[in-house]
Design an enzyme around this catalytic site. Structure first.
Site, short mmCIF file in Angstrom:
data_model
loop_
_atom_site.label_atom_id
_atom_site.label_comp_id
_atom_site.label_asym_id
_atom_site.label_seq_id
_atom_site.Cartn_x
_atom_site.Cartn_y
_atom_site.Cartn_z
N ASP A 87 42.40 40.13 34.38
CA ASP A 87 42.29 40.64 33.02
C ASP A 87 43.65 40.75 32.33
O ASP A 87 44.71 40.88 32.98
CB ASP A 87 41.67 42.05 33.03
CG ASP A 87 40.17 41.99 33.25
OD1 ASP A 87 39.65 40.89 33.52
OD2 ASP A 87 39.51 43.04 33.15
N HIS A 113 44.49 41.93 37.90
CA HIS A 113 45.21 41.82 36.62
C HIS A 113 46.39 40.87 36.79
O HIS A 113 47.12 40.94 37.79
CB HIS A 113 45.70 43.18 36.13
CG HIS A 113 44.60 44.14 35.84
ND1 HIS A 113 43.98 44.90 36.84
CD2 HIS A 113 43.99 44.49 34.67
CE1 HIS A 113 43.04 45.65 36.29
NE2 HIS A 113 43.03 45.43 34.97
#
Length: 735
Positions: free
Chosen positions: A96, A248
């Site tokens: 993300d 991430h």
């Protein structure tokens, strides 16, 4: 001040009237473009239109049980309500908040090293800034999903804002890789069982727009930086189950994520796990569709605009930092050298040489100075130094010469000529002057009784060829006058002290300057090559090996422009003329010997601080405005106040040196906000004129005669005697 006229004046006036709006149009367009780039930069850096609110947990009454108990892929397209799970021994790694210029390439390298694929949920802001990384994701077989444009909590947003977030994110993908995607992950999402009555309506709406909503069921919690071992433990599913793993590749230091990934991938591959794209794991069609036609070009235009604004503003920020550092350094140097200059010239035993008591010729070029000329001439007659006054009437049509003749003052002569311009008038005056020391002044200026005496004392040093006096604003009671007063005291006279110590004085002011006749003859007199004849002759003096110095006590009181239009005309001519003079004397940069000092030190300083640096100075104000509105307001205002404080210190010291009242400094903050903007635009317009090959004509300023006398001038009438008048003989022709 003289000016040129022409029989084609009406035609030229018409052309000038047509060009008048360009004074404002071109600088305005540049400033608007700069503001647009800053706004675009702020938009893609989530400083503008960003919403950082996060919704607290809510009830789950409206969320279907099969969603709460289902898998991490939620399908609400076409009115469906279904959830999907990843098959056993299949892992879908999802990343993300990227792409990130530092960590995304490292993540991609590890995935490529281990022949694994993943899904990258990118934000539109990052995809717009780093489109090459999105293209690499697609080229290497990974899937890309939407993570909104500005990363807001969509449960706070309206449907129109949600549509905007999706469309802008798709626009960035189209520009970066020429694709659209059907995968979506909401910001701040978690497991499916965390869906609540606030987020569920958003999920339903997202599905109605044709998107699969992808959450996760295995969270590595790498954003907490718990350590490589802990990231691996949390990312590993139990009992061979399939999973969508949340990681991430942006948002901070991700070195633990990269290290964990490099160990995690081979370890689970050995256990029989496959690392697929989401659609590959689900056996569904690719999430990507190619974008063509107008949509593709719109996306390309968007990413190009973002890249251009990023690179341009980055360069401008660097330039601003460099210039800011140099300007502050210059302020410091100016203060130190000004202190040294004041101590040197104010020592009791300081002498330039033997006192200069010989008579002096004072030249007053005049063109339509009827309102000012009497005060000018009377101030000269009261001089403490023996002088002759030569008024050169440059074709005036308002009776300037007749006014002087009717005064019948002693040692005052009038020389008449057809209008030919100020340099020609000064050369005519030099030819008619009787003495070897020559003072030049403007027809709107008044001298103190001691001005001429103080101005010529440096000629006691035989190496001095010219002397700059201390020009002061006489009409300082208006706001514009007060601003110019600050500029004269700080920007001109404090500068002159510094340049005097560096022996590279850039300009002898036309209002008050003195020359040796022999020095003028050697450089060919006053030149008509530029519109800044005072700067031109000063540079010529330096190149001829003469020393040019500053006499602080030789004060002249001049009438500064009282309207914005008049101020514009004056400064426009000054700026353009200075550029012409710098270009004319550019060879000084490579000259050697004593004259080379000006080329090595003076010309670079003048070029940078008077011509180049002010072009970027408006950035201070643009970034200030941007920072106040969109950035860290308190830090921005604090930085601006810090710069203003430095300027205030310099200004206060300059006022102290010139023995001026500090009350005028009250308007300094307003001057920095308003007056400087006008000076920036004037300089920019001068640059445009120079670069486009335009020619600027002499521009006569309308005088009011408000400066009637100088402080300290002798009181009482001057005896009226018959003045010498006539054209005079061309004695010692110069130039």
């Amino acid at each position: 001040m003289a000016r040129r006229t022409s029989t084609r004046g009406a035609g030229r006036g018409a052309v000038r009237r047509r060009r008048l709006p360009m004074r404002y149009l071109l600088p305005s367009l540049i400033l608007i473009a700069l503001m647009a780039m800053l706004m675009l930069r702020g938009y893609v850096h989530s400083e503008i239109l960003a919403d950082h609110r996060i919704q607290p947990e809510a009830a789950t009454d409206r969320v279907p049980e099969k969603i709460l108990d289902g898998g991490p892929v939620i399908d609400t397209r076409g009115g469906r309500t279904a959830s999907l799970s990843v098959p056993r021994h299949h892992l879908v790694l999802t990343f993300d908040d990227g792409p990130d210029p530092e960590w995304t390439p490292k993540v991609l390298d590890v995935l490529k090293k281990h022949d694994a694929h993943a899904v990258f949920f990118v934000t539109g802001t990052m995809a717009s800034r780093y489109p090459d990384l999105v293209q690499r994701m697609v080229d290497e077989g990974h899937e890309v999903g939407l993570h909104t444009f500005n990363h807001p909590d969509l449960s706070f947003q309206s449907k129109s804002r949600i549509d905007w977030e999706l469309s802008q994110n798709q626009l960035a993908l189209a520009g970066a890789a020429g694709i659209r995607t059907s995968l979506f992950r909401p910001p701040y999402s978690s497991f499916a069982d965390a869906m609540d009555d606030k987020s569920w309506p958003v999920t339903e709406y997202i599905g109605s727009r044709g998107y699969l909503t992808v959450v996760n069921n295995t969270d590595s919690e790498d954003w907490k930086k718990p350590g490589v071992e802990e990231i691996i433990r949390r990312a590993t599913p139990k009992g061979g189950k399939g999973a969508i793993v949340l990681m991430h590749d942006s948002g901070g230091d991700r070195h633990q994520t990269v290290e964990a990934l490099d160990r995690f991938l081979p370890d689970l591959q050995k256990k029989g796990y496959e690392f697929d794209n989401l659609t590959g794991a689900l056996g569904a069609p690719s999430a990507h569709t190619q974008v063509t036609g107008l949509d593709l070009w719109k996306g390309k235009a968007w990413t190009w605009a973002v890249q251009f604004s990023e690179k341009t503003t980055d360069a401008l920020v660097v330039c601003l930092a460099v210039i800011g550092t140099l300007v502050i350094t210059r302020f410091g140097l100016m203060l130190v050298l000004s202190v040294a200059h004041a101590r040197r010239v104010r020592r009791k035993n300081f002498r330039w040489g033997p006192p200069v008591t010989e008579p002096v010729s004072v030249l007053v070029p005049a063109y339509n100075e009827a309102k000012c000329i009497e005060a000018t001439v009377r101030s000269l007659v009261a001089s403490e130094q023996p002088i002759e006054v030569v008024v050169i009437d440059d074709g005036s049509s308002d009776g300037t010469a007749r006014i002087v003749e009717n005064l019948r003052l002693p040692n005052v002569r009038v020389v008449r000529q057809l209008n030919a311009g100020k340099p020609a008038a000064l050369n005519r005056g030099i030819a008619n002057a009787k003495h070897d020391l020559i003072v030049m002044m403007d027809g709107d200026t008044v001298f103190e009784p001691a001005t001429v005496r103080e101005l010529v004392q440096p000629f006691g040093d035989p190496s001095v060829g010219a002397v700059a006096g201390n020009a002061k604003v006489g009409n300082r009671d208006s706001l514009i006058g007060a601003w110019q007063h600050i500029e004269y005291v700080m920007g001109f006279n404090l500068d002159r002290r510094m340049y005097d110590m560096l022996r590279c004085m850039p300009t002898i002011p036309g209002a008050v300057g003195a020359f040796r006749r022999s020095a003028l003859e050697r450089v060919g007199g006053m030149s008509e090559d530029t519109l800044a004849e005072d700067t031109d002759i000063t540079m010529a003096m330096h190149r001829d090996g003469w020393r040019v110095v500053y006499a602080e006590n030789a004060r002249a009181w001049t009438e500064a422009p009282e309207s914005v239009q008049q101020l514009w005309s004056q400064r426009y001519r000054w700026s353009y003329g200075t550029m012409q003079a710098i270009w004319k004397h550019r060879k000084a940069l490579v000259e050697r010997g004593p004259s080379g000092r000006f080329g090595r030190v003076g010309l670079p300083l003048i070029s940078f601080f008077m011509v180049l640096a002010p072009l970027l100075a408006p950035l201070i104000d643009v970034f200030l405005l941007y920072g106040i509105v969109f950035g860290p307001t308190e830090k921005t205002i604090g930085a601006w106040l810090g710069v203003l404080a430095i300027q205030a210190v310099c200004a206060a010291y300059a006022f102290r040196l010139d023995k001026e009242r500090m009350t005028h400094l009250i308007s300094l903050p307003l001057q920095q906000i308003l007056y400087r903007q006008l000076m920036y635009v004037v300089l920019l317009q001068s640059w445009i004129t120079a670069l486009t090959g335009g020619r600027l004509r002499w521009q006569k300023l309308r005088r009011t005669g408000v400066v009637g006398s100088a402080p300290g001038a002798a009181a009482g009438p001057v005896p009226r005697q018959r003045a010498e008048s006539g054209t005079g003989s061309d004695r010692r022709p110069v130039g």
